[in-house]
Design a protein around this motif. Structure first.
Motif, short mmCIF file in Angstrom:
data_model
loop_
_atom_site.label_atom_id
_atom_site.label_comp_id
_atom_site.label_asym_id
_atom_site.label_seq_id
_atom_site.Cartn_x
_atom_site.Cartn_y
_atom_site.Cartn_z
N LEU A 150 7.03 -17.10 19.04
CA LEU A 150 6.20 -16.94 20.23
C LEU A 150 4.92 -17.74 20.02
O LEU A 150 4.37 -17.77 18.92
CB LEU A 150 5.86 -15.46 20.40
CG LEU A 150 4.94 -15.05 21.51
CD1 LEU A 150 5.45 -13.76 22.13
CD2 LEU A 150 3.55 -14.85 21.01
N GLU A 151 4.48 -18.40 21.08
CA GLU A 151 3.24 -19.16 21.04
C GLU A 151 2.36 -18.69 22.18
O GLU A 151 2.83 -18.56 23.32
CB GLU A 151 3.55 -20.64 21.18
CG GLU A 151 2.38 -21.54 21.00
CD GLU A 151 2.78 -23.01 20.96
OE1 GLU A 151 1.93 -23.83 21.36
OE2 GLU A 151 3.92 -23.33 20.58
N CYS A 152 1.08 -18.40 21.88
CA CYS A 152 0.18 -17.93 22.93
C CYS A 152 -1.24 -18.43 22.69
O CYS A 152 -1.57 -18.91 21.61
CB CYS A 152 0.20 -16.40 23.04
SG CYS A 152 -0.51 -15.53 21.65
N ASP A 153 -2.04 -18.29 23.71
CA ASP A 153 -3.44 -18.67 23.66
C ASP A 153 -4.24 -17.50 23.09
O ASP A 153 -4.26 -16.42 23.68
CB ASP A 153 -3.93 -19.01 25.07
CG ASP A 153 -5.34 -19.54 25.12
OD1 ASP A 153 -6.03 -19.51 24.08
OD2 ASP A 153 -5.76 -19.98 26.20
N PRO A 154 -4.90 -17.67 21.95
CA PRO A 154 -5.63 -16.55 21.35
C PRO A 154 -6.81 -16.07 22.19
O PRO A 154 -7.27 -14.95 22.03
CB PRO A 154 -6.10 -17.10 20.00
CG PRO A 154 -6.01 -18.56 20.09
CD PRO A 154 -4.97 -18.87 21.12
N ARG A 155 -7.29 -16.89 23.14
CA ARG A 155 -8.40 -16.46 24.00
C ARG A 155 -7.99 -15.26 24.85
O ARG A 155 -8.83 -14.44 25.20
CB ARG A 155 -8.87 -17.61 24.88
CG ARG A 155 -9.53 -18.74 24.10
CD ARG A 155 -9.89 -19.88 24.98
NE ARG A 155 -8.65 -20.42 25.57
CZ ARG A 155 -8.60 -21.48 26.34
NH1 ARG A 155 -9.69 -22.12 26.67
NH2 ARG A 155 -7.46 -21.91 26.81
N VAL A 156 -6.70 -15.17 25.18
CA VAL A 156 -6.22 -14.01 25.95
C VAL A 156 -6.35 -12.75 25.11
O VAL A 156 -6.74 -11.69 25.61
CB VAL A 156 -4.76 -14.23 26.41
CG1 VAL A 156 -4.21 -12.99 27.09
CG2 VAL A 156 -4.68 -15.43 27.34
N LEU A 157 -6.04 -12.85 23.81
CA LEU A 157 -6.18 -11.70 22.92
C LEU A 157 -7.64 -11.31 22.76
O LEU A 157 -7.98 -10.13 22.70
CB LEU A 157 -5.55 -12.00 21.56
CG LEU A 157 -4.07 -12.32 21.58
CD1 LEU A 157 -3.60 -12.77 20.20
CD2 LEU A 157 -3.25 -11.13 22.06
#
Length: 175
Positions: free
Chosen positions: A116-123
């Motif tokens: 899985l790849e995601c934008d850490p700014r969302v976290l």
């Protein structure tokens, strides 16, 4: 009295800013499309082919700006986008990698072969998502499956704590 047979849905954390970001993406794409069509019409050069081109470009703008939807629950994290969805078991992570400085992204891999790849700014912007991920990472560390790059999450956790502290200061009027 007998229970109705329905069970409560499992606890789930969502990106609380996702809907607003989708509205922004749609608004920008519609504005782009309307302005290009209007300018082309005003110049007297609008044809059916050019109108289809502008509508296609507007749809492309929307697709590029469309945000991933990140959700999490006990032991899992999921990212849904226009191209599909990916889910990892956060309590069975093998590696966590944080790439980039300006446009960073977080890559998680679990023991089941999921990635899985995601934008850490969302976290960073969603403490409940971070809590679910952090809890799963702690389980992975306890079970010994996570051996690669837990430092990336410590760095991200520090950013989240800093952002939370700033939010509290802003809300109290101190900063």
């Amino acid at each position: 009295m007998r229970p109705s047979g329905r069970s409560n849905p499992p606890h789930r954390a969502d990106d609380r800013h996702w809907r607003g970001t989708v509205r922004l993406a749609a608004g920008l794409a519609l504005t782009f499309g309307a302005l290009t069509l209007f300018v082309d019409w005003d110049m007297g050069t609008l044809t059916l082919t050019r109108a289809l081109l502008w509508l296609t470009l507007s749809a492309t703008v929307f697709a590029v700006l469309f945000p991933q939807r990140i959700t999490a629950g006990p032991g899992w994290l999921e990212v849904q986008g226009l191209a599909g969805h990916h889910r990892v078991h956060t309590d069975a992570l093998v590696s966590v990698q944080l790439y980039g400085q300006i446009s960073s992204h977080l890559i998680l891999r679990d023991t089941h072969g999921n990635r899985l790849e995601c934008d850490p700014r969302v976290l960073i912007a969603n403490p409940f998502l971070w809590h679910e991920l952090d809890t799963g990472v702690r389980h992975s560390l306890e079970h010994g499956t996570l051996r690669q790059s837990p430092d990336a999450l410590r760095h991200l956790g520090q950013e989240i704590e800093d952002e939370t502290a700033l939010s509290v200061l802003r809300a109290s009027g101190i900063s």
